[in-house]
Design a protein around this motif. Structure first.
Motif, PDB file in Angstrom:
ATOM      1  N   GLY B  71       0.855  -1.177   0.000  1.00 29.80           N
ATOM      2  CA  GLY B  71       0.000   0.000   0.000  1.00 29.80           C
ATOM      3  C   GLY B  71       0.896   1.234   0.000  1.00 29.80           C
ATOM      4  N   GLN B  97      -4.216  -1.500  -4.591  1.00 23.76           N
ATOM      5  CA  GLN B  97      -5.024  -2.001  -3.491  1.00 23.76           C
ATOM      6  C   GLN B  97      -5.191  -3.511  -3.614  1.00 23.76           C
ATOM      7  OE1 GLN B  97      -5.888  -0.075  -0.927  1.00 23.76           O
ATOM      8  NE2 GLN B  97      -6.756  -1.863   0.093  1.00 23.76           N
ATOM      9  N   ASN B  99      -6.755  -7.074  -2.933  1.00 25.25           N
ATOM     10  CA  ASN B  99      -8.093  -7.585  -2.635  1.00 25.25           C
ATOM     11  C   ASN B  99      -8.051  -9.100  -2.536  1.00 25.25           C
ATOM     12  OD1 ASN B  99     -11.018  -7.798  -2.517  1.00 25.25           O
ATOM     13  ND2 ASN B  99     -10.871  -8.528  -4.633  1.00 25.25           N
ATOM     14  N   THR B 106      -4.669  -7.734  -7.260  1.00 30.19           N
ATOM     15  CA  THR B 106      -4.288  -6.372  -6.917  1.00 30.19           C
ATOM     16  C   THR B 106      -4.925  -5.431  -7.935  1.00 30.19           C
ATOM     17  OG1 THR B 106      -2.206  -7.125  -6.006  1.00 30.19           O
ATOM     18  CG2 THR B 106      -2.347  -4.803  -6.565  1.00 30.19           C
ATOM     19  N   PHE B 157     -14.541  -4.219  -3.454  1.00 27.48           N
ATOM     20  CA  PHE B 157     -14.485  -3.284  -2.327  1.00 27.48           C
ATOM     21  C   PHE B 157     -15.881  -2.734  -2.006  1.00 27.48           C
ATOM     22  CE2 PHE B 157     -10.333  -2.287  -4.665  1.00 27.48           C
ATOM     23  CZ  PHE B 157      -9.613  -3.250  -3.975  1.00 27.48           C
ATOM     24  N   LEU B 182     -10.773   5.048  -6.579  1.00 30.02           N
ATOM     25  CA  LEU B 182     -10.117   4.130  -5.638  1.00 30.02           C
ATOM     26  C   LEU B 182      -9.613   4.891  -4.412  1.00 30.02           C
ATOM     27  CD1 LEU B 182      -9.389   1.147  -5.235  1.00 30.02           C
ATOM     28  CD2 LEU B 182      -7.163   1.613  -6.277  1.00 30.02           C
ATOM     29  N   VAL B 186     -10.780   3.825  -0.623  1.00 28.72           N
ATOM     30  CA  VAL B 186      -9.870   3.305   0.415  1.00 28.72           C
ATOM     31  C   VAL B 186      -9.401   4.403   1.370  1.00 28.72           C
ATOM     32  CG1 VAL B 186      -9.105   1.401  -1.047  1.00 28.72           C
ATOM     33  CG2 VAL B 186      -7.771   3.515  -1.004  1.00 28.72           C
ATOM     34  N   SER B 193       0.620   4.784  -4.654  1.00 28.69           N
ATOM     35  CA  SER B 193       1.547   3.759  -4.145  1.00 28.69           C
ATOM     36  C   SER B 193       2.844   3.762  -4.935  1.00 28.69           C
ATOM     37  CB  SER B 193       0.918   2.371  -4.256  1.00 28.69           C
ATOM     38  OG  SER B 193      -0.334   2.345  -3.655  1.00 28.69           O
TER      39      SER B 193
END
Lengths: 248, 366
Positions: B71, B97, B99, B106, B157, B182, B186, B193
């Motif tokens: 992350g 992220q 999952n 990812t 998500f 996203l 999140v 990232s």
């Protein structure tokens, strides 16, 4: 390879003058074998003096537990003597380590057991050939043929022990024992698991080996009739030899 | 003669031999598959990163090499600073992220335009690029694995995404969503990232890396061309230890089964060992016979294990088409050698025991 044939004569300790001049091929001097049961020492042999001449056949008789098998195992180098001396073809077994006794056993001793003790996974041919392999000279087809023919095994060589009768198995065991031309053949109750007919066949085979090939044989037996096939009978009791008389 | 004895002994108890062979096979397959799976994932990830077409990747100081689990967001403003550097043609931020709901994947949050600028753009097999906030792009492997087509709804998500396009695999991730959406989902507003950097010419990569290192000390800056060689288990913290632990576990299983097999074999053949000794067989010969038998059993197990590895891989790939399991000749040989050493070690004690048996006791064994 030719099989050495020596001229045999029935040897008698008391009557045969030849016996006094020949060097024994097997000799024990004050031989003791002690087993340990916890802290207690149990003597199986108590000062055995015993000798066998080259080409002689000797039957050892005695009641169960008298030390016959212990004597056979010690003179065959399978067990170590507790005291005394064992001379096999001039070699003192009691002065040897495990490896040396194994080597001597490989070259000079052949065993035949009451329970045949064939390797169950191998055929008759394999059981005989493995002795040649262990001996180290490799497979000798001529010797193999002579021995198997003499023991009447030509037609049974591809059979496994489980596919053979007791008599046949014992003949394979004899073939295995003599395939490397040992100096001494030691037989531990070889007819103990056989019926009368097969016992006679096996005993006759041993007699022929002794008479025709000069094979020195020491056999343990309970069977008084078996002793008639041998030059000399030795009686044992309580770990000692009580006499040594000629057969007949 | 030795071989005849060994072979006949081996096939005398077929079930026991089969169990021994299968134990070695499982051991070998475990080693091959564990290593194959980890190196497969690493190589596949590296290939996809290389496939983007960018020259450099910048990560946050705490980031891992295996970016799948990374992350570690950085301020997105860094992109502007990077874009100002000499020889930098384009910069694309991406929020990654991980999952694990309904699969292991990812998701990359990207800005469609900047991502297009650093890469040569997606190859669309169906549909179009990200346009709406709820759009999602799916690569062809993922689409095939999950039977997805353009227009479908994709739950991720706790959000419903509209499948806008199916793209050719090999561009970093298997799932792409708009960066802003996203970030919102999140709670990583204005964060990224990684930054993908495209140089004006690949020859300037080293110069740009040096500049970035001056600008962002402590940030890992890696040329993507070399990413494949860097993506090994030794460069991933803990992975090498995990692999070694798994291999040790597999070897222990094989060793114990072989030990038990040969121990029972020796017990069963006590009388036979006595017979061999009465014939004058040396200790060395008895040990050699048992170790030869073990070696043969092990070789059969290795062959079965290699076959089993390919079979399991085929099964896994049928169930999880996006998975990558890399089976290499090097690791087949290594796994075979490991199994062989383990088996010989496992058989050593029973063989030693057999060689030391008292012949008289052995001959009277029932």
């Amino acid at each position: 390879m030719a099989i050495t044939v020596t001229i045999r004569s029935r040897m008698d300790e008391t009557t045969d003058p030849e016996r006094k001049t020949l060097e024994p091929i097997l000799k024990t001097e004050n031989l003791w074998k002690l087993y340990h049961a916890g802290k207690v020492e149990v003597p199986a042999l108590r000062g055995v003096n015993f000798d066998v001449l080259p080409g002689e056949s000797v039957a050892v008789m005695g009641p169960s537990g008298c030390g016959k098998s212990s004597l056979l195992y010690v003179i065959g180098g399978l067990a170590r003597a507790s005291r005394g001396k064992v001379l096999v073809d001039g070699n003192d077994l009691t002065a040897m380590g495990d490896a040396e006794r194994t080597k001597l056993r490989r070259s000079k001793i052949g065993f035949v057991f009451q329970r045949f003790n064939l390797l169950p996974t191998l055929t008759a041919r394999g059981n005989i050939a493995i002795a040649q392999y262990i001996h180290g000279d490799g497979y000798d087809p001529h010797r193999f043929d002579v021995v198997t023919k003499m023991l009447g095994l030509e037609g049974r060589l591809h059979h496994r022990p489980s596919e053979m009768s007791g008599g046949e198995q014992q003949r394979v065991a004899i073939a295995r024992a003599i395939i490397n031309e040992p100096k001494i053949l030691l037989a531990d109750e070889p007819t103990g698991n056989l019926d009368t007919k097969n016992s006679d066949i096996v005993l006759e085979m041993l007699r022929r080996l002794n008479r025709d090939l000069g094979q020195t044989i020491v056999m343990i037996t309970h069977n008084p009739e078996a002793t008639t096939y041998f030059d000399r009978v030795v009686h044992m009791r309580d770990g000692i030899i009580v006499d040594g008389v000629p057969a007949d | 003669m030795m071989w005849q004895l060994v072979l006949r002994n081996l096939f005398h108890r077929p079930m026991r031999t089969l169990i021994g062979v299968m134990a070695v096979a499982v051991e070998v397959a475990l080693v091959i598959l564990i290593v194959g799976l980890t190196s497969g994932i690493l190589q596949e990830t590296a290939k996809r990163l290389e496939g983007i077409g960018a020259d450099i990747m910048v990560q946050s100081p705490a980031a891992q090499m295996l970016i799948t689990f990374s992350g570690s967001p950085m301020p997105i403003k860094i992109a502007d600073k990077l874009a100002e550097l000499k020889y930098v043609q384009a910069v694309a931020p991406a929020l990654l992220q991980f999952n694990s709901t309904g699969g292991v994947e990812t998701v990359w949050g990207i800005d469609a335009k900047s991502f297009r600028d650093v890469s040569s753009g997606f190859v669309f097999l169906q549909g179009h690029d990200l346009q709406d906030p709820d759009d999602i792009l799916v690569d062809d492997w993922q689409a095939k694995a999950k039977h997805i087509k353009v227009g479908d709804t994709y739950n991720l998500f706790n959000h419903k995404w509209n499948v806008a396009g199916v793209v050719e695999h090999g561009k970093g991730a298997r799932l792409f969503v708009p960066l802003a959406t996203l970030q919102e989902l999140v709670g990583a507003h204005d964060k990224a990232s990684i930054f993908l950097v495209k140089c004006t010419h690949p020859d300037h990569t080293e110069d740009v890396i040096a500049e970035i290192k001056d600008l962002l000390p402590n940030h890992p800056v890696r040329p993507l061309k070399e990413f494949m060689t860097l993506m090994t288990s030794t460069n991933i913290p803990g992975l090498e230890t995990f692999i070694n632990a798994m291999i040790a576990l597999a070897v222990s299983i094989g060793l114990l089964v072989i030990f038990l097999t040969m121990y029972t074999t020796v017990l069963e053949r006590t009388r036979d060992i006595g017979v061999l000794k009465s014939l004058g067989a040396s200790k060395v010969l008895i040990v050699r016979a048992l170790l030869t038998e073990t070696t043969l059993l092990c070789v059969l197990g290795i062959a079965a294990g290699v076959g089993l590895s390919y079979l399991v891989r085929a099964g896994f790939l049928a169930l999880f088409p996006t998975l990558s399991i890399l089976i290499t000749t090097e690791w087949i040989l290594r796994a075979g050698l490991i199994a062989l050493v383990g088996a010989v070690l496992g058989a050593s004690y029973p063989a030693w025991l057999a060689s030391r048996k008292d012949p008289v006791e052995a001959l009277s064994y029932d």
